[in-house]
Design a protein around this motif. Sequence first.
Motif, PDB file in Angstrom:
ATOM      1  N   TYR A 154      -2.790 -14.999  17.059  1.00  0.00           N
ATOM      2  CA  TYR A 154      -1.794 -13.935  17.156  1.00  0.00           C
ATOM      3  C   TYR A 154      -0.463 -14.407  16.581  1.00  0.00           C
ATOM      4  CZ  TYR A 154      -5.099 -11.182  19.722  1.00  0.00           C
ATOM      5  OH  TYR A 154      -6.208 -10.443  20.045  1.00  0.00           O
ATOM      6  N   ILE A 155      -0.044 -13.738  15.510  1.00  0.00           N
ATOM      7  CA  ILE A 155       1.162 -14.117  14.775  1.00  0.00           C
ATOM      8  C   ILE A 155       2.197 -13.007  14.953  1.00  0.00           C
ATOM      9  CG2 ILE A 155       2.081 -14.762  12.501  1.00  0.00           C
ATOM     10  CD1 ILE A 155      -0.207 -16.633  13.493  1.00  0.00           C
ATOM     11  N   GLU A 156       3.438 -13.417  15.104  1.00  0.00           N
ATOM     12  CA  GLU A 156       4.491 -12.434  15.374  1.00  0.00           C
ATOM     13  C   GLU A 156       4.818 -11.605  14.134  1.00  0.00           C
ATOM     14  OE1 GLU A 156       7.822 -14.225  17.252  1.00  0.00           O
ATOM     15  OE2 GLU A 156       8.688 -12.278  17.766  1.00  0.00           O
ATOM     16  N   THR A 157       4.144 -10.477  13.966  1.00  0.00           N
ATOM     17  CA  THR A 157       4.446  -9.531  12.874  1.00  0.00           C
ATOM     18  C   THR A 157       4.394  -8.119  13.468  1.00  0.00           C
ATOM     19  OG1 THR A 157       2.155  -9.106  12.241  1.00  0.00           O
ATOM     20  CG2 THR A 157       3.216 -11.013  11.203  1.00  0.00           C
ATOM     21  N   GLU A 158       4.669  -7.128  12.602  1.00  0.00           N
ATOM     22  CA  GLU A 158       4.650  -5.740  13.089  1.00  0.00           C
ATOM     23  C   GLU A 158       3.286  -5.362  13.654  1.00  0.00           C
ATOM     24  OE1 GLU A 158       6.332  -2.933  10.189  1.00  0.00           O
ATOM     25  OE2 GLU A 158       7.757  -4.541   9.736  1.00  0.00           O
ATOM     26  N   ASN A 180     -14.680  -2.636  14.339  1.00  0.00           N
ATOM     27  CA  ASN A 180     -14.450  -2.469  12.895  1.00  0.00           C
ATOM     28  C   ASN A 180     -13.742  -3.692  12.304  1.00  0.00           C
ATOM     29  OD1 ASN A 180     -12.048  -1.879  14.253  1.00  0.00           O
ATOM     30  ND2 ASN A 180     -11.802   0.164  13.375  1.00  0.00           N
ATOM     31  N   TYR A 181     -12.647  -4.077  12.925  1.00  0.00           N
ATOM     32  CA  TYR A 181     -11.821  -5.195  12.440  1.00  0.00           C
ATOM     33  C   TYR A 181     -12.584  -6.521  12.552  1.00  0.00           C
ATOM     34  CZ  TYR A 181      -7.479  -8.040  12.120  1.00  0.00           C
ATOM     35  OH  TYR A 181      -6.495  -8.932  11.766  1.00  0.00           O
ATOM     36  N   SER A 182     -13.255  -6.744  13.689  1.00  0.00           N
ATOM     37  CA  SER A 182     -14.009  -7.999  13.872  1.00  0.00           C
ATOM     38  C   SER A 182     -15.109  -8.113  12.824  1.00  0.00           C
ATOM     39  CB  SER A 182     -14.625  -8.061  15.276  1.00  0.00           C
ATOM     40  OG  SER A 182     -13.630  -7.984  16.259  1.00  0.00           O
ATOM     41  N   ASN A 214      -5.863 -12.982  -0.593  1.00  0.00           N
ATOM     42  CA  ASN A 214      -6.309 -11.686  -0.074  1.00  0.00           C
ATOM     43  C   ASN A 214      -5.825 -11.557   1.362  1.00  0.00           C
ATOM     44  OD1 ASN A 214      -7.883 -10.452  -2.234  1.00  0.00           O
ATOM     45  ND2 ASN A 214      -9.276 -12.188  -1.980  1.00  0.00           N
ATOM     46  N   ASN A 215      -4.662 -10.927   1.503  1.00  0.00           N
ATOM     47  CA  ASN A 215      -3.996 -10.885   2.812  1.00  0.00           C
ATOM     48  C   ASN A 215      -3.894  -9.477   3.396  1.00  0.00           C
ATOM     49  OD1 ASN A 215      -1.805 -11.781   4.888  1.00  0.00           O
ATOM     50  ND2 ASN A 215      -0.799 -10.205   3.651  1.00  0.00           N
ATOM     51  N   ALA A 216      -3.923  -8.432   2.556  1.00  0.00           N
ATOM     52  CA  ALA A 216      -3.686  -7.070   3.070  1.00  0.00           C
ATOM     53  C   ALA A 216      -4.703  -6.724   4.150  1.00  0.00           C
ATOM     54  CB  ALA A 216      -3.768  -6.059   1.936  1.00  0.00           C
ATOM     55  N   GLY A 230       0.783  -1.241   0.000  1.00  0.00           N
ATOM     56  CA  GLY A 230       0.000   0.000   0.000  1.00  0.00           C
ATOM     57  C   GLY A 230       0.805   1.275   0.000  1.00  0.00           C
ATOM     58  N   GLY A 231       1.929   1.326   0.726  1.00  0.00           N
ATOM     59  CA  GLY A 231       2.622   2.613   0.810  1.00  0.00           C
ATOM     60  C   GLY A 231       4.051   2.543   1.297  1.00  0.00           C
ATOM     61  N   ASN A 232       4.436   1.455   1.943  1.00  0.00           N
ATOM     62  CA  ASN A 232       5.774   1.366   2.523  1.00  0.00           C
ATOM     63  C   ASN A 232       6.788   0.924   1.450  1.00  0.00           C
ATOM     64  OD1 ASN A 232       8.090   0.737   3.999  1.00  0.00           O
ATOM     65  ND2 ASN A 232       6.921   0.036   5.778  1.00  0.00           N
TER      66      ASN A 232
HETATM   67  P1  NDP Z   1       1.440  -6.241   8.388  1.00  0.00           P
HETATM   68  O1  NDP Z   1       0.983  -4.962   8.987  1.00  0.00           O
HETATM   69  O2  NDP Z   1       2.746  -6.809   8.817  1.00  0.00           O
HETATM   70  O3  NDP Z   1       1.460  -6.107   6.771  1.00  0.00           O
HETATM   71  C1  NDP Z   1       0.328  -5.632   6.132  1.00  0.00           C
HETATM   72  C2  NDP Z   1       0.513  -5.657   4.645  1.00  0.00           C
HETATM   73  O4  NDP Z   1      -0.695  -5.164   4.030  1.00  0.00           O
HETATM   74  C3  NDP Z   1       1.627  -4.742   4.156  1.00  0.00           C
HETATM   75  O5  NDP Z   1       2.246  -5.300   3.018  1.00  0.00           O
HETATM   76  C4  NDP Z   1       0.870  -3.470   3.777  1.00  0.00           C
HETATM   77  O6  NDP Z   1       1.515  -2.672   2.816  1.00  0.00           O
HETATM   78  C5  NDP Z   1      -0.394  -4.056   3.191  1.00  0.00           C
HETATM   79  N1  NDP Z   1      -1.474  -3.070   3.176  1.00  0.00           N
HETATM   80  C6  NDP Z   1      -2.023  -2.435   4.241  1.00  0.00           C
HETATM   81  N2  NDP Z   1      -2.974  -1.568   3.808  1.00  0.00           N
HETATM   82  C7  NDP Z   1      -3.000  -1.653   2.448  1.00  0.00           C
HETATM   83  C8  NDP Z   1      -3.752  -1.006   1.435  1.00  0.00           C
HETATM   84  N3  NDP Z   1      -4.692  -0.096   1.713  1.00  0.00           N
HETATM   85  N4  NDP Z   1      -3.503  -1.339   0.146  1.00  0.00           N
HETATM   86  C9  NDP Z   1      -2.578  -2.268  -0.161  1.00  0.00           C
HETATM   87  N5  NDP Z   1      -1.848  -2.933   0.752  1.00  0.00           N
HETATM   88  C10 NDP Z   1      -2.052  -2.618   2.042  1.00  0.00           C
HETATM   89  O7  NDP Z   1       0.246  -7.268   8.630  1.00  0.00           O
HETATM   90  P2  NDP Z   1       0.275  -8.812   9.068  1.00  0.00           P
HETATM   91  O8  NDP Z   1       1.252  -9.549   8.246  1.00  0.00           O
HETATM   92  O9  NDP Z   1       0.352  -8.878  10.532  1.00  0.00           O
HETATM   93  O10 NDP Z   1      -1.211  -9.257   8.671  1.00  0.00           O
HETATM   94  C11 NDP Z   1      -1.519  -9.800   7.402  1.00  0.00           C
HETATM   95  C12 NDP Z   1      -2.998 -10.194   7.407  1.00  0.00           C
HETATM   96  O11 NDP Z   1      -3.235 -11.155   8.431  1.00  0.00           O
HETATM   97  C13 NDP Z   1      -3.939  -9.041   7.678  1.00  0.00           C
HETATM   98  O12 NDP Z   1      -5.108  -9.181   6.936  1.00  0.00           O
HETATM   99  C14 NDP Z   1      -4.235  -9.196   9.154  1.00  0.00           C
HETATM  100  O13 NDP Z   1      -5.471  -8.607   9.497  1.00  0.00           O
HETATM  101  C15 NDP Z   1      -4.279 -10.699   9.269  1.00  0.00           C
HETATM  102  N6  NDP Z   1      -4.052 -11.198  10.614  1.00  0.00           N
HETATM  103  C16 NDP Z   1      -2.883 -10.929  11.265  1.00  0.00           C
HETATM  104  C17 NDP Z   1      -2.679 -11.438  12.525  1.00  0.00           C
HETATM  105  C18 NDP Z   1      -1.415 -11.194  13.275  1.00  0.00           C
HETATM  106  O14 NDP Z   1      -1.344 -11.659  14.407  1.00  0.00           O
HETATM  107  N7  NDP Z   1      -0.417 -10.553  12.702  1.00  0.00           N
HETATM  108  C19 NDP Z   1      -3.700 -12.228  13.210  1.00  0.00           C
HETATM  109  C20 NDP Z   1      -4.881 -12.467  12.422  1.00  0.00           C
HETATM  110  C21 NDP Z   1      -5.034 -11.961  11.169  1.00  0.00           C
HETATM  111  P3  NDP Z   1       2.589  -1.539   3.313  1.00  0.00           P
HETATM  112  O15 NDP Z   1       3.819  -2.302   3.703  1.00  0.00           O
HETATM  113  O16 NDP Z   1       2.767  -0.693   2.112  1.00  0.00           O
HETATM  114  O17 NDP Z   1       1.964  -0.838   4.468  1.00  0.00           O
END
Ligand code: NDP
Length: 240
Positions: free
Chosen positions: A179-183, A146-148, A81-83, A34-36
Amino acid sequence: MTKVAVVTGGTRGIGAAICEALDKAGYKVAATYGGNDEAAKKFTEKTGIPAYKFDVGNFDECKEAVAKIVEEVGPVDVLINNAGITRDAFLHKTTPKHWHDVVQTNLDSVFNMSRLVIEGMRERGFGRIVNISSINGQSGQAGQTNYSAAKAGILGFTKALAQESASKGITVNAIAPGYIETEMVRAIAPEILSKIVEKIPVKRLGKAEEIAAMVVFLASDQAGFATGATFAINGGQYFA
Ligand code: NDP
């Protein structure tokens, strides 16, 4: 022929692990973000996987980007579809902007991207769509109406599209990670995060690679009988 996989939000976190696992499994992979730009550049330098920048919540931007991906990488066989984003607050403090941003990025995106690839998949008689929902779409989570709501919406979408697409060789499934270890999770205050981990029966956060492994299975030919399902990967934290 080598299959093409598109992973939205594929440059960081769970999405990046999914891209790398699909790449290793032999797919031609395109990541979106999306922007990073910095994270995307690092990701492409490390993996050689191209990254396309656009807002998944905006249909016109998705349309233009999917056309570009099809031209440069090939017709899309697999869509992940992960974003996703979070904008947490109790409802009485949630702004309309935070509601719409979360629904647009997490749920509208699933419509936008699926709508743009589904016709090609139907014509070719093959497709795999995997939608990344969340444990909080199954259980609900205070501070995340919102998220739920958006993540629960994904589950209904998945079941409906699975029914529409089954006879065309297309499967549509959801994964509900815990809960997954990400940012995204590292952004939670440490004192809250340690309370969360205490409640996870396996006593740790999940790894992005553990989600990616399920995606690789669901994208495979062997997964042709799995459709409309939600796969919970949450360390035993919640049984839907
Ligand atoms: P991160 O925040 O680490 O990464 C999110 C990614 O989505 C980035 O690549 C970001 O791009 C992209 N993104 C965000 N907004 C947009 C947008 N408007 N358009 C295009 N791309 C976008 O997220 P996670 O890896 O933690 O999560 C991935 C998915 O898993 C999400 O759907 C999250 O809700 C879901 N999830 C995560 C959990 C967790 O514990 N981490 C638990 C359950 C579900 P950019 O780098 O440019 O910002």
